[in-house]
Design a protein around this motif. Sequence first.
Motif, PDB file in Angstrom:
ATOM      1  N   TRP A  31      36.345  38.551  28.548  1.00  0.00           N
ATOM      2  CA  TRP A  31      37.116  39.451  29.630  1.00  0.00           C
ATOM      3  C   TRP A  31      37.798  38.382  30.430  1.00  0.00           C
ATOM      4  CZ3 TRP A  31      35.570  44.138  28.880  1.00  0.00           C
ATOM      5  CH2 TRP A  31      34.349  44.405  28.092  1.00  0.00           C
ATOM      6  N   MET A  32      38.845  39.404  30.910  1.00  0.00           N
ATOM      7  CA  MET A  32      39.976  38.958  31.801  1.00  0.00           C
ATOM      8  C   MET A  32      39.700  39.477  33.356  1.00  0.00           C
ATOM      9  SD  MET A  32      43.159  39.536  29.342  1.00  0.00           S
ATOM     10  CE  MET A  32      44.367  38.614  29.875  1.00  0.00           C
ATOM     11  N   THR A  33      40.410  38.744  34.526  1.00  0.00           N
ATOM     12  CA  THR A  33      40.452  39.523  35.657  1.00  0.00           C
ATOM     13  C   THR A  33      41.527  40.442  35.252  1.00  0.00           C
ATOM     14  OG1 THR A  33      41.912  37.802  36.379  1.00  0.00           O
ATOM     15  CG2 THR A  33      39.750  37.315  36.590  1.00  0.00           C
ATOM     16  N   LEU A  34      41.705  41.345  36.528  1.00  0.00           N
ATOM     17  CA  LEU A  34      42.606  42.412  36.295  1.00  0.00           C
ATOM     18  C   LEU A  34      43.869  41.834  36.645  1.00  0.00           C
ATOM     19  CD1 LEU A  34      40.985  45.609  38.322  1.00  0.00           C
ATOM     20  CD2 LEU A  34      41.852  45.275  35.791  1.00  0.00           C
ATOM     21  N   LYS A  46      50.134  45.352  25.456  1.00  0.00           N
ATOM     22  CA  LYS A  46      49.017  45.858  24.747  1.00  0.00           C
ATOM     23  C   LYS A  46      48.008  46.807  25.472  1.00  0.00           C
ATOM     24  CE  LYS A  46      47.586  41.477  22.582  1.00  0.00           C
ATOM     25  NZ  LYS A  46      46.297  40.535  22.530  1.00  0.00           N
ATOM     26  N   PRO A  47      47.570  47.632  24.664  1.00  0.00           N
ATOM     27  CA  PRO A  47      46.465  48.786  25.596  1.00  0.00           C
ATOM     28  C   PRO A  47      45.492  47.752  26.420  1.00  0.00           C
ATOM     29  CG  PRO A  47      46.262  48.900  23.270  1.00  0.00           C
ATOM     30  CD  PRO A  47      47.391  47.807  23.016  1.00  0.00           C
ATOM     31  N   VAL A  48      44.963  48.460  27.314  1.00  0.00           N
ATOM     32  CA  VAL A  48      43.752  47.641  28.225  1.00  0.00           C
ATOM     33  C   VAL A  48      42.836  48.405  28.210  1.00  0.00           C
ATOM     34  CG1 VAL A  48      43.345  47.025  30.613  1.00  0.00           C
ATOM     35  CG2 VAL A  48      45.855  46.943  29.731  1.00  0.00           C
ATOM     36  N   LEU A  49      41.703  47.682  27.850  1.00  0.00           N
ATOM     37  CA  LEU A  49      40.314  48.171  27.857  1.00  0.00           C
ATOM     38  C   LEU A  49      39.662  47.845  29.295  1.00  0.00           C
ATOM     39  CD1 LEU A  49      37.893  48.964  25.213  1.00  0.00           C
ATOM     40  CD2 LEU A  49      37.036  47.607  27.136  1.00  0.00           C
ATOM     41  N   ILE A  50      39.116  48.705  29.917  1.00  0.00           N
ATOM     42  CA  ILE A  50      38.311  48.211  31.087  1.00  0.00           C
ATOM     43  C   ILE A  50      36.920  48.713  31.028  1.00  0.00           C
ATOM     44  CG2 ILE A  50      37.950  48.632  33.687  1.00  0.00           C
ATOM     45  CD1 ILE A  50      41.100  48.888  33.871  1.00  0.00           C
ATOM     46  N   MET A  63      24.941  48.178  26.800  1.00  0.00           N
ATOM     47  CA  MET A  63      26.317  48.005  26.215  1.00  0.00           C
ATOM     48  C   MET A  63      27.017  46.719  26.078  1.00  0.00           C
ATOM     49  SD  MET A  63      29.250  50.781  26.829  1.00  0.00           S
ATOM     50  CE  MET A  63      30.893  50.686  25.831  1.00  0.00           C
ATOM     51  N   ASP A  64      26.759  45.834  27.123  1.00  0.00           N
ATOM     52  CA  ASP A  64      27.194  44.453  27.346  1.00  0.00           C
ATOM     53  C   ASP A  64      26.370  43.721  25.901  1.00  0.00           C
ATOM     54  OD1 ASP A  64      28.950  44.257  29.175  1.00  0.00           O
ATOM     55  OD2 ASP A  64      27.325  43.675  30.685  1.00  0.00           O
ATOM     56  N   LYS A  85      36.405  43.613  32.848  1.00  0.00           N
ATOM     57  CA  LYS A  85      35.177  44.365  33.562  1.00  0.00           C
ATOM     58  C   LYS A  85      35.485  44.434  34.930  1.00  0.00           C
ATOM     59  CE  LYS A  85      31.111  42.928  31.951  1.00  0.00           C
ATOM     60  NZ  LYS A  85      30.687  44.078  31.189  1.00  0.00           N
ATOM     61  N   VAL A  86      35.079  45.799  35.389  1.00  0.00           N
ATOM     62  CA  VAL A  86      35.364  46.120  36.968  1.00  0.00           C
ATOM     63  C   VAL A  86      34.306  46.815  37.305  1.00  0.00           C
ATOM     64  CG1 VAL A  86      36.783  47.533  38.439  1.00  0.00           C
ATOM     65  CG2 VAL A  86      37.823  46.363  36.583  1.00  0.00           C
TER      66      VAL A  86
END
Length: 175
Positions: A31-34, A46-50, A63-64, A85-86
């Motif tokens: 996971w990255m920060t926004l 690249k596409p982003v998945l949040i 799910m995690d 992750k948000v």
Amino acid sequence: MQTLKPALLFAWIIVFSCGQRPLETNDKTQWMTLQQVSDSLRKQKKPVLIDLYTDWCGWCKVMDKKTYANKKVGAYLNDKFYTAKVDAETKSAITWKGRTYTFNQNYRTNDFAVYLTKGQLSYPTTVIIPVDGEPQAIPGYLTPPELELLVKYFGEGQDAKIGFEEYQKKFKASW
């Protein structure tokens, strides 16, 4: 006494060599920060998945553990997507693409979550933002095979070539 020393040395070697764990690759979703996602997008598209979650959401935790910790899911997402992750209920301001989103008292959530889901709040929600596209919110818990269909559609750039229903008919799951 002389025979005891080699035996102790041998036992010491066995104990300490068994205690060493082999080097592991971390195949879980990274996971990255926004902010890291935004910076990375400037360098390479690249596409982003949040993963839009809340602290109280039980299915978010499942799910995690079962989906995002899956080795095949993690390896694919780490390769093809920028992932973040948000917490939908964060009271901290979120800046995305030059706009700042704040906590919304009416929804009791951050306006970024409202933006991503077009006001249809549900947790967990997987949000995919295609390259140069608008957020696509997929509400609910997704198993690895369910997520595979979605992420491969966007991760392989099929979203720019064919409609989702056509892709879904031809898709062969491997997870």
